[in-house]
Design a protein around this motif. Structure first.
Motif, PDB file in Angstrom:
ATOM      1  N   ILE A 111       0.676  -1.229   0.035  1.00  0.00           N
ATOM      2  CA  ILE A 111       0.105   0.021   0.067  1.00  0.00           C
ATOM      3  C   ILE A 111       0.705   1.263   0.060  1.00  0.00           C
ATOM      4  O   ILE A 111       0.320   2.188  -0.151  1.00  0.00           O
ATOM      5  CB  ILE A 111      -0.947   0.039   1.160  1.00  0.00           C
ATOM      6  N   GLY A 112       2.294   1.160   0.128  1.00  0.00           N
ATOM      7  CA  GLY A 112       3.026   2.112   0.131  1.00  0.00           C
ATOM      8  C   GLY A 112       3.028   3.292   1.431  1.00  0.00           C
ATOM      9  O   GLY A 112       3.041   4.526   1.185  1.00  0.00           O
ATOM     10  N   GLY A 113       2.976   2.618   2.635  1.00  0.00           N
ATOM     11  CA  GLY A 113       2.964   3.469   3.725  1.00  0.00           C
ATOM     12  C   GLY A 113       1.796   3.117   4.634  1.00  0.00           C
ATOM     13  O   GLY A 113       1.462   2.360   4.751  1.00  0.00           O
ATOM     14  N   ARG A 114       1.671   4.087   5.437  1.00  0.00           N
ATOM     15  CA  ARG A 114       0.380   3.953   6.385  1.00  0.00           C
ATOM     16  C   ARG A 114      -0.372   5.167   6.639  1.00  0.00           C
ATOM     17  O   ARG A 114       0.291   6.300   6.533  1.00  0.00           O
ATOM     18  CB  ARG A 114       0.902   3.409   7.783  1.00  0.00           C
ATOM     19  N   LEU A 126      -2.346   6.465  -0.573  1.00  0.00           N
ATOM     20  CA  LEU A 126      -1.932   4.911  -0.520  1.00  0.00           C
ATOM     21  C   LEU A 126      -2.483   4.120  -1.453  1.00  0.00           C
ATOM     22  O   LEU A 126      -3.640   4.497  -2.206  1.00  0.00           O
ATOM     23  CB  LEU A 126      -2.374   4.402   1.035  1.00  0.00           C
ATOM     24  N   ASN A 127      -2.018   3.097  -1.639  1.00  0.00           N
ATOM     25  CA  ASN A 127      -2.497   2.135  -2.753  1.00  0.00           C
ATOM     26  C   ASN A 127      -3.451   1.251  -2.389  1.00  0.00           C
ATOM     27  O   ASN A 127      -3.351  -0.044  -2.446  1.00  0.00           O
ATOM     28  CB  ASN A 127      -1.186   1.472  -3.437  1.00  0.00           C
ATOM     29  N   ILE A 128      -4.768   1.590  -1.660  1.00  0.00           N
ATOM     30  CA  ILE A 128      -5.932   1.031  -1.190  1.00  0.00           C
ATOM     31  C   ILE A 128      -6.996   0.778  -2.165  1.00  0.00           C
ATOM     32  O   ILE A 128      -7.249  -0.312  -2.105  1.00  0.00           O
ATOM     33  CB  ILE A 128      -6.005   1.696   0.165  1.00  0.00           C
ATOM     34  N   LYS A 133     -10.283  -3.114  -5.765  1.00  0.00           N
ATOM     35  CA  LYS A 133     -10.369  -3.987  -7.033  1.00  0.00           C
ATOM     36  C   LYS A 133      -9.685  -5.197  -7.021  1.00  0.00           C
ATOM     37  O   LYS A 133     -10.615  -6.090  -7.679  1.00  0.00           O
ATOM     38  CB  LYS A 133      -9.843  -3.018  -7.805  1.00  0.00           C
ATOM     39  N   ARG A 134      -8.755  -5.486  -6.545  1.00  0.00           N
ATOM     40  CA  ARG A 134      -8.221  -6.965  -6.594  1.00  0.00           C
ATOM     41  C   ARG A 134      -9.179  -7.839  -5.837  1.00  0.00           C
ATOM     42  O   ARG A 134      -9.303  -8.968  -6.483  1.00  0.00           O
ATOM     43  CB  ARG A 134      -6.934  -7.022  -6.185  1.00  0.00           C
TER      44      ARG A 134
END
Length: 202
Positions: A111-114, A126-128, A133-134
């Motif tokens: 997710i690239g962090g918090r 973030l990549n949430i 979608k996945r």
């Protein structure tokens, strides 16, 4: 008597640039810069060339976000991984640490962090969304939340859980074989193995 600035301008700029990196203060940035200057010139140049090569070749996997040299990383492209389970981590090196234990055979999602309101980091940073979608478009049966056991990591796990709780999947949290406040990247293999084995259902 007028004070003379004896620090060369290029060294000063290098220290300032390095200190902008997360985890580097002025002292550690200065130490890194001086260590480079103290290295044999050929070795220092080779290190810099390697870093440039890394910047050219490494990028996030288009599916999971792990650092890779390919469009899709070796884990996402592997036929031997359990594609029904996703382990969510904050950073690539957290996934690398888990992978070293040999106890997990599913997929990852970085997710690239918090979440950190004090630092201005929100869910949009973030990549949430891609994780959701996945889950929605693949045959995912379980999502393991392996964010770091810190206040921010817990808040992030709670946020993701709330997004996934109605998706008809199992959402589990990595167990506290890790001390609160620890970072996955720094944990030993045994501790990480136990944390994975004793993950809890949320």
């Amino acid at each position: 008597m007028k004070e003379i600035d004896i620090i060369p301008s290029t060294l000063k700029e290098a220290v300032e640039r390095i200190s902008e990196l997360p985890g580097y203060g002025e002292k550690s940035a200065r130490r890194l810069a001086v260590n480079l200057l103290d290295m044999p010139r050929g070795e220092a140049i080779q290190l810099i060339k390697t870093l440039l090569d890394m910047l050219e070749r490494i990028h996030p996997c288009s599916e999971c976000g792990l650092y890779t040299e390919e469009e899709i990383c070796s884990i996402c492209s592997s036929e031997e991984r359990d594609r029904s389970v996703i382990c969510v981590v904050e950073e690539t090196f957290d996934a690398f640490a888990i992978e070293k234990t040999g106890k997990f055979n599913g997929l990852y999602h970085v997710i690239g962090g918090r979440l950190s309101p004090l630092e201005g980091i929100t869910a949009e940073d973030l990549n949430i969304d891609k994780l959701v979608k996945r889950v929605e478009t693949n045959n995912i049966k379980e999502v393991i939340l392996a964010t770091n056991p810190t206040v921010e990591g817990e808040a992030t796990a709670s946020y993701i859980y709330n997004l996934l709780k109605d998706k008809n999947i199992l959402v589990s949290r990595i167990a506290y074989g890790l001390p609160f406040g620890a970072v996955l990247e720094n944990a030993d293999d045994f501790t990480l193995s136990k944390a994975l084995e004793h993950k809890t259902i949320i």
